[in-house]
Design an enzyme around this catalytic site. Sequence first.
Site, PDB file in Angstrom:
ATOM      1  N   HIS A 157       1.147  -1.415  -0.364  1.00 16.37           N
ATOM      2  CA  HIS A 157       0.103  -0.072  -0.371  1.00 16.37           C
ATOM      3  C   HIS A 157       1.107   0.959   0.046  1.00 16.37           C
ATOM      4  O   HIS A 157       0.602   2.316  -0.024  1.00 16.37           O
ATOM      5  CB  HIS A 157      -0.662   0.078   1.292  1.00 16.37           C
ATOM      6  CG  HIS A 157      -1.693  -0.997   1.082  1.00 16.37           C
ATOM      7  ND1 HIS A 157      -3.241  -0.982   0.262  1.00 16.37           N
ATOM      8  CD2 HIS A 157      -2.335  -1.587   2.227  1.00 16.37           C
ATOM      9  CE1 HIS A 157      -4.093  -1.860   0.122  1.00 16.37           C
ATOM     10  NE2 HIS A 157      -3.783  -2.245   1.835  1.00 16.37           N
ATOM     11  N   ASP A 197      -2.754 -10.056  -1.883  1.00 13.11           N
ATOM     12  CA  ASP A 197      -3.737 -10.056  -0.785  1.00 13.11           C
ATOM     13  C   ASP A 197      -5.112  -9.605  -1.304  1.00 13.11           C
ATOM     14  O   ASP A 197      -5.171  -9.248  -2.492  1.00 13.11           O
ATOM     15  CB  ASP A 197      -3.049  -9.161   0.256  1.00 13.11           C
ATOM     16  CG  ASP A 197      -2.827  -8.753   0.661  1.00 13.11           C
ATOM     17  OD1 ASP A 197      -2.147  -8.888   1.627  1.00 13.11           O
ATOM     18  OD2 ASP A 197      -3.904  -6.920   1.009  1.00 13.11           O
ATOM     19  N   HIS A 199      -6.280  -6.990  -0.891  1.00  7.44           N
ATOM     20  CA  HIS A 199      -6.540  -5.723  -0.728  1.00  7.44           C
ATOM     21  C   HIS A 199      -5.476  -5.094  -2.214  1.00  7.44           C
ATOM     22  O   HIS A 199      -4.631  -5.608  -2.140  1.00  7.44           O
ATOM     23  CB  HIS A 199      -6.455  -4.837   0.439  1.00  7.44           C
ATOM     24  CG  HIS A 199      -6.833  -4.837   1.320  1.00  7.44           C
ATOM     25  ND1 HIS A 199      -6.354  -5.954   2.855  1.00  7.44           N
ATOM     26  CD2 HIS A 199      -8.177  -4.879   2.118  1.00  7.44           C
ATOM     27  CE1 HIS A 199      -7.100  -6.461   3.921  1.00  7.44           C
ATOM     28  NE2 HIS A 199      -8.372  -5.215   3.549  1.00  7.44           N
ATOM     29  N   ASP A 293      -4.542 -12.319   3.532  1.00  8.76           N
ATOM     30  CA  ASP A 293      -5.867 -11.994   4.327  1.00  8.76           C
ATOM     31  C   ASP A 293      -7.556 -12.562   3.493  1.00  8.76           C
ATOM     32  O   ASP A 293      -8.501 -11.856   3.780  1.00  8.76           O
ATOM     33  CB  ASP A 293      -5.788 -11.087   4.847  1.00  8.76           C
ATOM     34  CG  ASP A 293      -5.102  -9.506   3.482  1.00  8.76           C
ATOM     35  OD1 ASP A 293      -4.937 -10.338   2.759  1.00  8.76           O
ATOM     36  OD2 ASP A 293      -5.353  -8.269   3.604  1.00  8.76           O
TER      37      ASP A 293
END
Length: 664
Positions: A157, A197, A199, A293
């Site tokens: 991120h 991931d 996200h 995740d």
Amino acid sequence: MESSSNGRDNDGGAGGDDGVVVVGGPRVGLIYDERMCSHFTTDRTHPEKPNRIRAIWQELQSSGITNRCIFVSAKKAEDKHISPLHTKEHIDLVKNISSKRRAQRESVANRLNSIYFNEGSSESAYLAAGSVIEVAEKVAKGELNSAFAIVRPPGHHAEKSEPMGFCLFNNVAIATKYLLDERPDLGIKKILIVDWDVHHGNGTQKMFWKDPRVLFFSVHRYDSGAFYPCSDDGSHLMIGEGPGEGYNINVPWENGRTFPCEDADYIAAWDHVLIPVAREFKPDIIMISAGFDAALGDPLGGCRVTPYGYSVLLKKLMEFADGKIVMALEGGYNFNSLAKSVKACVEVLLEDNHRVELLEDNPYDSTWEVIKQVREKLKSFWPVLAGKLPEVDNTTRRRNPPIIESSSSESEHDDTSWCLLTTFEEIVRPLSELTVSDGKVNNWRTELSKVDIWYATYGSNMLMSRFLCYIQGGQVEGMKRACAGSVDKSLPREIMWKTVPHRLFFGRDETKTWGPGGVAFLNPESDLGEKAHILLYRITLEQFNDVLFQENVSDYDMSSPPFDLTHLDLIHDTKSISLHLFQSGWYHNVVFMGYENGLPILTMTDSDVEGFKTGKLPLNAPAKEYENTLLKGLMEDKYLSQEDAIAYLGDASTKPFLSSKSSK
């Protein structure tokens, strides 16, 4: 780079030191360093915590895998390796933040998006970035066949000038740039970055947006931009720019709260998007932003990928670049599923016999729709995607369960438990570990587990991932602490939107969960001049009691339920019941709102609405993070447009709260 002096524990080291070849199998490198555990927050409920990597290392040690791998010492990155991708201001911030006073660190963190700092943050960040460079270089040289960097803080991120989303430096991007620009002698000219991931890897995407040497592939929950990092960066329409056009591929899962993607969905994305393009691209090495995740039981992700599923995804990538793969840890917040998924991946790198299992389910219809959209957008750049997808046999296709959007709609869903989720051990203390009287708790739970009700939500629980914190445990972005979760972690059997003639308003000054700002309440008195949007979850009466508990108190003897079958019978006549056990809580007033498909609709709110009208209790606009959570909930599944959602909450925040006209 600066070498580590304490890279591993003396009593549990891996099979060899740097450069020592493990005889009889692939040379798989592992990096783990306890110093990366020095980055932590005093908020014990925060999901990104040191025990994430400790759990992985313990799993690899106990299974004997560390003895079959080559241990690589962690090294700190040098600024010259970070500066091609991060600004000087960004580097200076991370380098110096740990030497600041606590108040200064917290002030800086509060200005950033989902970031914390402490005395160990600077060292951990430099170790994480440097360690990924170290193993990437060794794999590129041929000293290792592959490697897994067990690092934290994560990185995907982090953007050019700003840490965000638990990430300080963009570890994978830095190592990728290093191989391409600073080590041309290694012959690495094209790199495939796979980010699985849950996200979207917004930071990595932006860093290689115009670079055709890097094929960036991200599969993630998107939910029309409502899932973190909450922008349109993760859309399938974002394909790169200039010379990099066509080299950025996003596979964005939609309706993630309703249709949690599983192994079959991810494998379909591999088979029909990633693998065909990778064959055309022919990477020299593969970097994997390995977040876990999306794993079954993760408190943030809401997907259901198993350790076996991850092993299949990795195995399919082993055919490229002569198996030169570097995996770097990103997210993953359920210690059990995280550790077992990493273990499954390292076993693939070690070329252990890969068991083949038949997947019980096919991909969802919605998965095929996303894949079609991705292929359509990219087919002019990758002609291999222009072909037709295989026909799905109607007898085996997996249709998405219906979303019911109005009270007049009849459910097409039978009572088969399509959405039951068997989770791994949660990262937070489950309700089953709280104080109970042995023997009694199971009796009422068994009884109430057989009774279904509609739980009507009007605040942050309209966002499915937020509501699931009360069911499965954990927290979402913006929450200051995690929820314990319910004993029964089954997902809601059905959901539906409904409008009701009640007033939504915001009150109180501050909450432990969201910090300063008001939170949502519903006036239990009906008023035909008002309109509130509520999201109904079909859950059991047992689960409703666990939600009541978590909404109102921090500890309670669960030997008996606060709201039992007697209360359920009584509330039909009384319309509301104030639970004296929870008088100190703000949501102790259970309100009956009628029936839907034969099941009672229950909600909870404050009983002293008159106190808000008279000014005894404060009306207060919601905090930004809390308001954003409500907006995401209202916009999820495109129930409301962004414009309508903003107007609805703005009206609830500013409209005077006068005595309502009761309508019966």
